[in-house]
Design a protein around this motif. Structure first.
Motif, PDB file in Angstrom:
ATOM      1  N   THR A  99      -8.229   8.471   8.185  1.00 38.07           N
ATOM      2  CA  THR A  99      -7.485   7.340   7.625  1.00 38.07           C
ATOM      3  C   THR A  99      -7.004   7.653   6.215  1.00 38.07           C
ATOM      4  OG1 THR A  99      -8.802   5.793   8.952  1.00 38.07           O
ATOM      5  CG2 THR A  99      -7.597   4.880   7.089  1.00 38.07           C
ATOM      6  N   LEU A 100      -7.876   8.255   5.405  1.00 42.21           N
ATOM      7  CA  LEU A 100      -7.472   8.629   4.043  1.00 42.21           C
ATOM      8  C   LEU A 100      -6.352   9.665   4.063  1.00 42.21           C
ATOM      9  CD1 LEU A 100     -10.936   8.777   2.260  1.00 42.21           C
ATOM     10  CD2 LEU A 100      -9.112   7.104   1.900  1.00 42.21           C
TER      11      LEU A 100
ATOM     12  N   SER B  85      -4.105   9.919   6.430  1.00 38.45           N
ATOM     13  CA  SER B  85      -2.918   9.176   6.849  1.00 38.45           C
ATOM     14  C   SER B  85      -2.296   8.430   5.666  1.00 38.45           C
ATOM     15  CB  SER B  85      -3.290   8.190   7.962  1.00 38.45           C
ATOM     16  OG  SER B  85      -2.209   7.362   8.279  1.00 38.45           O
ATOM     17  N   VAL B  86      -3.133   7.816   4.848  1.00 40.24           N
ATOM     18  CA  VAL B  86      -2.638   7.100   3.675  1.00 40.24           C
ATOM     19  C   VAL B  86      -2.012   8.083   2.684  1.00 40.24           C
ATOM     20  CG1 VAL B  86      -3.320   5.671   1.708  1.00 40.24           C
ATOM     21  CG2 VAL B  86      -4.289   5.230   3.959  1.00 40.24           C
ATOM     22  N   PHE B  87      -2.641   9.238   2.501  1.00 40.36           N
ATOM     23  CA  PHE B  87      -2.094  10.259   1.599  1.00 40.36           C
ATOM     24  C   PHE B  87      -0.720  10.718   2.082  1.00 40.36           C
ATOM     25  CE2 PHE B  87      -1.519  14.757   0.566  1.00 40.36           C
ATOM     26  CZ  PHE B  87      -1.541  14.691  -0.820  1.00 40.36           C
ATOM     27  N   MET B  88      -0.594  10.998   3.369  1.00 43.87           N
ATOM     28  CA  MET B  88       0.691  11.459   3.900  1.00 43.87           C
ATOM     29  C   MET B  88       1.762  10.366   3.809  1.00 43.87           C
ATOM     30  SD  MET B  88       0.380  14.589   4.482  1.00 43.87           S
ATOM     31  CE  MET B  88       1.953  14.849   5.272  1.00 43.87           C
TER      32      MET B  88
ATOM     33  N   GLY C  97       4.479   8.824  11.995  1.00 49.03           N
ATOM     34  CA  GLY C  97       3.281   9.541  12.429  1.00 49.03           C
ATOM     35  C   GLY C  97       2.025   8.988  11.772  1.00 49.03           C
ATOM     36  N   CYS C  98       2.131   8.641  10.503  1.00 51.71           N
ATOM     37  CA  CYS C  98       0.984   8.055   9.798  1.00 51.71           C
ATOM     38  C   CYS C  98       0.621   6.689  10.376  1.00 51.71           C
ATOM     39  CB  CYS C  98       1.293   7.918   8.316  1.00 51.71           C
ATOM     40  SG  CYS C  98       1.407   9.491   7.467  1.00 51.71           S
ATOM     41  N   SER C  99       1.623   5.937  10.767  1.00 55.64           N
ATOM     42  CA  SER C  99       1.355   4.643  11.400  1.00 55.64           C
ATOM     43  C   SER C  99       0.609   4.825  12.708  1.00 55.64           C
ATOM     44  CB  SER C  99       2.663   3.890  11.652  1.00 55.64           C
ATOM     45  OG  SER C  99       3.305   3.603  10.443  1.00 55.64           O
ATOM     46  N   LEU C 100       1.030   5.791  13.509  1.00 54.31           N
ATOM     47  CA  LEU C 100       0.327   6.058  14.767  1.00 54.31           C
ATOM     48  C   LEU C 100      -1.100   6.516  14.514  1.00 54.31           C
ATOM     49  CD1 LEU C 100       3.106   7.876  16.851  1.00 54.31           C
ATOM     50  CD2 LEU C 100       2.342   5.494  17.035  1.00 54.31           C
ATOM     51  N   LEU C 101      -1.290   7.352  13.507  1.00 53.61           N
ATOM     52  CA  LEU C 101      -2.628   7.831  13.161  1.00 53.61           C
ATOM     53  C   LEU C 101      -3.513   6.680  12.689  1.00 53.61           C
ATOM     54  CD1 LEU C 101      -4.331  10.376  13.008  1.00 53.61           C
ATOM     55  CD2 LEU C 101      -3.441  10.751  10.702  1.00 53.61           C
TER      56      LEU C 101
ATOM     57  N   VAL D 293      -9.289  -1.617   3.712  1.00 56.15           N
ATOM     58  CA  VAL D 293      -9.782  -1.235   2.391  1.00 56.15           C
ATOM     59  C   VAL D 293      -9.335   0.191   2.057  1.00 56.15           C
ATOM     60  CG1 VAL D 293     -11.885  -0.687   1.105  1.00 56.15           C
ATOM     61  CG2 VAL D 293     -11.711  -2.836   2.339  1.00 56.15           C
ATOM     62  N   LEU D 294      -9.395   1.080   3.033  1.00 57.84           N
ATOM     63  CA  LEU D 294      -8.988   2.464   2.797  1.00 57.84           C
ATOM     64  C   LEU D 294      -7.490   2.570   2.504  1.00 57.84           C
ATOM     65  CD1 LEU D 294     -11.112   4.267   5.518  1.00 57.84           C
ATOM     66  CD2 LEU D 294     -11.473   4.295   3.056  1.00 57.84           C
ATOM     67  N   GLU D 295      -6.704   1.673   3.039  1.00 59.31           N
ATOM     68  CA  GLU D 295      -5.262   1.667   2.766  1.00 59.31           C
ATOM     69  C   GLU D 295      -4.970   1.441   1.283  1.00 59.31           C
ATOM     70  OE1 GLU D 295      -2.463   1.984   4.790  1.00 59.31           O
ATOM     71  OE2 GLU D 295      -3.683   2.512   6.518  1.00 59.31           O
ATOM     72  N   CYS D 296      -5.890   0.809   0.580  1.00 59.44           N
ATOM     73  CA  CYS D 296      -5.710   0.573  -0.857  1.00 59.44           C
ATOM     74  C   CYS D 296      -5.753   1.864  -1.659  1.00 59.44           C
ATOM     75  CB  CYS D 296      -6.784  -0.385  -1.377  1.00 59.44           C
ATOM     76  SG  CYS D 296      -6.617  -2.043  -0.711  1.00 59.44           S
ATOM     77  N   SER D 297      -6.252   2.935  -1.071  1.00 58.52           N
ATOM     78  CA  SER D 297      -6.288   4.208  -1.786  1.00 58.52           C
ATOM     79  C   SER D 297      -4.875   4.731  -2.078  1.00 58.52           C
ATOM     80  CB  SER D 297      -7.092   5.250  -1.007  1.00 58.52           C
ATOM     81  OG  SER D 297      -6.441   5.591   0.204  1.00 58.52           O
TER      82      SER D 297
END
Length: 114
Positions: free
Chosen positions: A10-11, A13-16, A53-57, A72-76
């Motif tokens: 998830t992290l 995915s958020v980074f990408m 791709g990040c949305s699918l992940l 919560v992880l999306e806030c990163s």
């Protein structure tokens, strides 16, 4: 894969997704693009493909993690954006931004250790 692996995924995915936002902003700042090429060019299409791709992940990770954890992880993304703004766009890092990011990181740690 265990829960930690899905958290890492998830992290990532958020980074990408944050990287794709940098590509979109760089493309929007390109003065040579005009008309339809401003909206449809290699950089823009690539950025949207990465974001898709990040949305699918993220959806995949949602099937293995609680929604609260993923949200919560999306806030990163705000932490990544702080660094990207500095390195790619030369924006200053202020004490206020650092304090806000420290609050975000603290919130993520507290939520993950509940």
């Amino acid at each position: 894969m265990n829960e930690g692996g899905y958290i890492g995924l998830t992290l990532f995915s958020v980074f990408m997704a944050s990287c794709s936002q940098v590509i979109l902003k760089k493309s929007a700042m390109n003065d040579r693009l005009s008309g339809l090429s401003y909206f449809v060019n290699r950089a823009t299409v690539t950025a949207y493909a990465i974001f898709f791709g990040c949305s699918l992940l993220t959806f995949y990770c949602l099937s293995h993690l609680p929604m609260v954890t993923v949200n919560v992880l999306e806030c990163s993304a705000y932490v990544y954006i702080l660094f990207f703004d500095r390195f790619f766009f030369g924006k200053p890092v202020t004490l206020r931004k650092v304090a806000g990011n420290l609050l975000i990181i603290t919130g993520i740690i507290v939520c993950l250790n509940r």
